[in-house]
Design a protein around this motif. Structure first.
Motif, PDB file in Angstrom:
ATOM      1  N   ALA A 107       9.097 127.378   8.680  1.00  0.00           N
ATOM      2  CA  ALA A 107      10.249 128.178   9.109  1.00  0.00           C
ATOM      3  C   ALA A 107       9.904 129.638   9.353  1.00  0.00           C
ATOM      4  CB  ALA A 107      11.354 128.072   8.064  1.00  0.00           C
ATOM      5  N   LYS A 108       8.646 130.031   9.096  1.00  0.00           N
ATOM      6  CA  LYS A 108       8.284 131.437   9.323  1.00  0.00           C
ATOM      7  C   LYS A 108       7.895 131.655  10.778  1.00  0.00           C
ATOM      8  CE  LYS A 108       6.680 133.281   4.975  1.00  0.00           C
ATOM      9  NZ  LYS A 108       5.517 133.520   4.149  1.00  0.00           N
ATOM     10  N   CYS A 109       8.411 132.736  11.330  1.00  0.00           N
ATOM     11  CA  CYS A 109       8.064 133.091  12.702  1.00  0.00           C
ATOM     12  C   CYS A 109       6.611 133.565  12.749  1.00  0.00           C
ATOM     13  CB  CYS A 109       8.993 134.206  13.171  1.00  0.00           C
ATOM     14  SG  CYS A 109       8.611 134.802  14.821  1.00  0.00           S
ATOM     15  N   PRO A 110       5.825 133.040  13.701  1.00  0.00           N
ATOM     16  CA  PRO A 110       4.411 133.448  13.758  1.00  0.00           C
ATOM     17  C   PRO A 110       4.205 134.893  14.230  1.00  0.00           C
ATOM     18  CG  PRO A 110       4.761 131.352  14.872  1.00  0.00           C
ATOM     19  CD  PRO A 110       6.115 131.949  14.615  1.00  0.00           C
ATOM     20  N   ALA A 112       5.839 137.935  13.017  1.00  0.00           N
ATOM     21  CA  ALA A 112       5.673 138.835  11.867  1.00  0.00           C
ATOM     22  C   ALA A 112       6.178 138.230  10.565  1.00  0.00           C
ATOM     23  CB  ALA A 112       6.363 140.163  12.137  1.00  0.00           C
ATOM     24  N   GLY A 113       6.480 136.941  10.605  1.00  0.00           N
ATOM     25  CA  GLY A 113       6.781 136.264   9.342  1.00  0.00           C
ATOM     26  C   GLY A 113       8.241 136.210   8.932  1.00  0.00           C
ATOM     27  N   CYS A 114       9.177 136.639   9.795  1.00  0.00           N
ATOM     28  CA  CYS A 114      10.599 136.462   9.452  1.00  0.00           C
ATOM     29  C   CYS A 114      10.930 134.967   9.489  1.00  0.00           C
ATOM     30  CB  CYS A 114      11.490 137.160  10.480  1.00  0.00           C
ATOM     31  SG  CYS A 114      11.327 138.940  10.491  1.00  0.00           S
ATOM     32  N   PHE A 115      11.987 134.589   8.797  1.00  0.00           N
ATOM     33  CA  PHE A 115      12.432 133.195   8.886  1.00  0.00           C
ATOM     34  C   PHE A 115      13.270 133.007  10.146  1.00  0.00           C
ATOM     35  CE2 PHE A 115      11.676 133.043   4.206  1.00  0.00           C
ATOM     36  CZ  PHE A 115      10.755 131.987   4.243  1.00  0.00           C
ATOM     37  N   VAL A 116      12.981 131.959  10.887  1.00  0.00           N
ATOM     38  CA  VAL A 116      13.767 131.678  12.087  1.00  0.00           C
ATOM     39  C   VAL A 116      15.039 130.934  11.677  1.00  0.00           C
ATOM     40  CG1 VAL A 116      11.738 131.605  13.590  1.00  0.00           C
ATOM     41  CG2 VAL A 116      12.584 129.476  12.573  1.00  0.00           C
ATOM     42  N   ASN A 117      16.042 131.026  12.531  1.00  0.00           N
ATOM     43  CA  ASN A 117      17.308 130.311  12.312  1.00  0.00           C
ATOM     44  C   ASN A 117      17.392 129.123  13.256  1.00  0.00           C
ATOM     45  OD1 ASN A 117      18.259 132.207  10.423  1.00  0.00           O
ATOM     46  ND2 ASN A 117      18.894 133.575  12.078  1.00  0.00           N
ATOM     47  N   PHE A 118      18.006 128.056  12.769  1.00  0.00           N
ATOM     48  CA  PHE A 118      18.266 126.908  13.630  1.00  0.00           C
ATOM     49  C   PHE A 118      19.592 127.138  14.336  1.00  0.00           C
ATOM     50  CE2 PHE A 118      20.550 122.770  13.865  1.00  0.00           C
ATOM     51  CZ  PHE A 118      19.884 122.304  14.986  1.00  0.00           C
ATOM     52  N   LYS A 119      19.600 126.975  15.657  1.00  0.00           N
ATOM     53  CA  LYS A 119      20.829 127.147  16.439  1.00  0.00           C
ATOM     54  C   LYS A 119      21.290 125.772  16.909  1.00  0.00           C
ATOM     55  CE  LYS A 119      20.971 131.641  16.424  1.00  0.00           C
ATOM     56  NZ  LYS A 119      22.035 132.376  15.763  1.00  0.00           N
ATOM     57  N   PRO A 120      22.371 125.261  16.337  1.00  0.00           N
ATOM     58  CA  PRO A 120      22.848 123.941  16.764  1.00  0.00           C
ATOM     59  C   PRO A 120      23.591 124.039  18.098  1.00  0.00           C
ATOM     60  CG  PRO A 120      24.265 124.840  15.043  1.00  0.00           C
ATOM     61  CD  PRO A 120      23.194 125.867  15.313  1.00  0.00           C
ATOM     62  N   GLY A 121      24.056 122.919  18.578  1.00  0.00           N
ATOM     63  CA  GLY A 121      24.826 122.922  19.832  1.00  0.00           C
ATOM     64  C   GLY A 121      24.121 122.092  20.879  1.00  0.00           C
ATOM     65  N   ASP A 122      24.573 122.292  22.128  1.00  0.00           N
ATOM     66  CA  ASP A 122      24.015 121.500  23.221  1.00  0.00           C
ATOM     67  C   ASP A 122      22.540 121.827  23.446  1.00  0.00           C
ATOM     68  OD1 ASP A 122      26.362 120.254  23.583  1.00  0.00           O
ATOM     69  OD2 ASP A 122      27.053 121.526  25.245  1.00  0.00           O
ATOM     70  N   TYR A 126      15.416 127.139  17.940  1.00  0.00           N
ATOM     71  CA  TYR A 126      15.225 128.071  16.833  1.00  0.00           C
ATOM     72  C   TYR A 126      15.180 129.487  17.402  1.00  0.00           C
ATOM     73  CZ  TYR A 126      13.753 123.850  14.361  1.00  0.00           C
ATOM     74  OH  TYR A 126      13.710 122.597  13.808  1.00  0.00           O
ATOM     75  N   HIS A 127      15.734 130.413  16.630  1.00  0.00           N
ATOM     76  CA  HIS A 127      15.748 131.805  17.085  1.00  0.00           C
ATOM     77  C   HIS A 127      15.317 132.705  15.941  1.00  0.00           C
ATOM     78  CE1 HIS A 127      17.788 135.759  17.737  1.00  0.00           C
ATOM     79  NE2 HIS A 127      17.149 135.607  18.892  1.00  0.00           N
ATOM     80  N   CYS A 128      14.454 133.659  16.255  1.00  0.00           N
ATOM     81  CA  CYS A 128      14.032 134.600  15.231  1.00  0.00           C
ATOM     82  C   CYS A 128      14.867 135.875  15.373  1.00  0.00           C
ATOM     83  CB  CYS A 128      12.551 134.939  15.371  1.00  0.00           C
ATOM     84  SG  CYS A 128      12.057 136.108  14.091  1.00  0.00           S
ATOM     85  N   PRO A 129      15.601 136.244  14.331  1.00  0.00           N
ATOM     86  CA  PRO A 129      16.500 137.397  14.437  1.00  0.00           C
ATOM     87  C   PRO A 129      15.760 138.735  14.455  1.00  0.00           C
ATOM     88  CG  PRO A 129      16.515 136.548  12.188  1.00  0.00           C
ATOM     89  CD  PRO A 129      15.634 135.628  12.993  1.00  0.00           C
ATOM     90  N   CYS A 130      14.484 138.742  14.095  1.00  0.00           N
ATOM     91  CA  CYS A 130      13.800 140.041  13.968  1.00  0.00           C
ATOM     92  C   CYS A 130      13.478 140.659  15.323  1.00  0.00           C
ATOM     93  CB  CYS A 130      12.537 139.882  13.126  1.00  0.00           C
ATOM     94  SG  CYS A 130      12.941 139.542  11.403  1.00  0.00           S
ATOM     95  N   HIS A 131      12.853 139.885  16.217  1.00  0.00           N
ATOM     96  CA  HIS A 131      12.487 140.466  17.525  1.00  0.00           C
ATOM     97  C   HIS A 131      12.761 139.486  18.662  1.00  0.00           C
ATOM     98  CE1 HIS A 131       9.719 142.008  14.336  1.00  0.00           C
ATOM     99  NE2 HIS A 131      10.178 143.151  14.772  1.00  0.00           N
ATOM    100  N   ASN A 132      13.698 138.562  18.395  1.00  0.00           N
ATOM    101  CA  ASN A 132      14.215 137.696  19.465  1.00  0.00           C
ATOM    102  C   ASN A 132      13.234 136.693  20.047  1.00  0.00           C
ATOM    103  OD1 ASN A 132      16.926 138.344  19.558  1.00  0.00           O
ATOM    104  ND2 ASN A 132      16.493 140.242  20.652  1.00  0.00           N
ATOM    105  N   SER A 133      12.340 136.168  19.270  1.00  0.00           N
ATOM    106  CA  SER A 133      11.567 135.032  19.779  1.00  0.00           C
ATOM    107  C   SER A 133      12.455 133.793  19.697  1.00  0.00           C
ATOM    108  CB  SER A 133      10.313 134.792  18.930  1.00  0.00           C
ATOM    109  OG  SER A 133       9.318 135.737  19.230  1.00  0.00           O
ATOM    110  N   SER A 134      12.305 132.899  20.667  1.00  0.00           N
ATOM    111  CA  SER A 134      13.045 131.641  20.568  1.00  0.00           C
ATOM    112  C   SER A 134      12.088 130.481  20.814  1.00  0.00           C
ATOM    113  CB  SER A 134      14.224 131.616  21.540  1.00  0.00           C
ATOM    114  OG  SER A 134      13.798 131.946  22.830  1.00  0.00           O
ATOM    115  N   PHE A 135      12.381 129.386  20.161  1.00  0.00           N
ATOM    116  CA  PHE A 135      11.465 128.232  20.148  1.00  0.00           C
ATOM    117  C   PHE A 135      12.285 126.960  20.365  1.00  0.00           C
ATOM    118  CE2 PHE A 135      10.101 131.522  17.212  1.00  0.00           C
ATOM    119  CZ  PHE A 135       8.769 131.735  17.535  1.00  0.00           C
ATOM    120  N   GLY A 136      11.687 126.007  21.069  1.00  0.00           N
ATOM    121  CA  GLY A 136      12.322 124.703  21.245  1.00  0.00           C
ATOM    122  C   GLY A 136      12.271 123.910  19.951  1.00  0.00           C
TER     123      GLY A 136
END
Ligand code: FES
Length: 181
Positions: A107-110, A112-122, A126-136
């Motif tokens: 769950a750590k963002c590669p 800088a190590g923040c925890f990413v959040n899971f975004k449910p929905g259509d 995953y989204h990292c709140p620290c610097h806006n990385s997003s992952f499938g």
């Protein structure tokens, strides 16, 4: 016959005092650096279960429909003095990806190590709140401008009956290749 107590001459008393302080000072000079060395090397003497499978959750706790669920990872740490069970060492997202198949992502963002959040929905992602990385959901980088240098780190999973075991590992943040830490 009673002999009167004759105090040792001053020279002898001085000699004994000096000798005692040299012995005590010498002992402290040896003990203090050795104790300091033990403190310095403490992390090296600690053993964790990093790289071994740890039980993280159970199949019944994973939502159907492909949504991910976050689990804290606890390990037993040992050193020469203590065994410390249930030490938090990180977190993983688990997701059902088929019949009897589970994907685990650290769950750590590669970046800088923040925890990413899971975004449910259509468009689950995953989204990292620290610097806006997003992952499938497979962990791959979605946004080409993502500051993360690599995808989320996938971890090996083993199903033991209904129990989910993960070979947990943290990796260095901020670098392109996975370097275990
Ligand atoms: S720590 Fe996740 S984008 Fe920077």
């Amino acid at each position: 016959m009673h002999q009167p107590h004759v105090p040792p001459p001053p020279d002898r008393r001085n000699f004994l005092t000096k000798a005692a302080s040299i012995v005590i000072g010498g002992a402290l000079a040896v003990v203090a650096p050795v104790a300091g060395l033990f403190v310095l090397l403490d992390p090296l003497r600690r053993k964790s279960q990093a790289g071994t499978f740890v039980k993280v959750g159970s199949l019944s706790s994973l939502p159907a429909g492909g949504a991910a669920q976050k689990f804290q990872v606890l390990e037993t740490k040992t050193d020469v003095w203590n065994v410390t069970p249930n030490e938090p060492v990180g977190a993983v997202y688990l997701q059902r990806v088929g019949e009897g198949k589970v994907r685990a992502l650290n769950a750590k963002c590669p970046h800088a190590g923040c925890f990413v959040n899971f975004k449910p929905g259509d468009a689950m992602h995953y989204h990292c709140p620290c610097h806006n990385s997003s992952f499938g959901m497979d962990g791959k980088i979605l946004n080409p401008n993502s500051p993360s240098p690599r995808a989320l780190d996938e971890l090996p999973v083993e199903l033991r009956g209904t129990e989910i075991w993960v070979r947990f590992q943290n990796f260095r943040a901020g670098v392109k290749d996975r370097e275990p830490v």
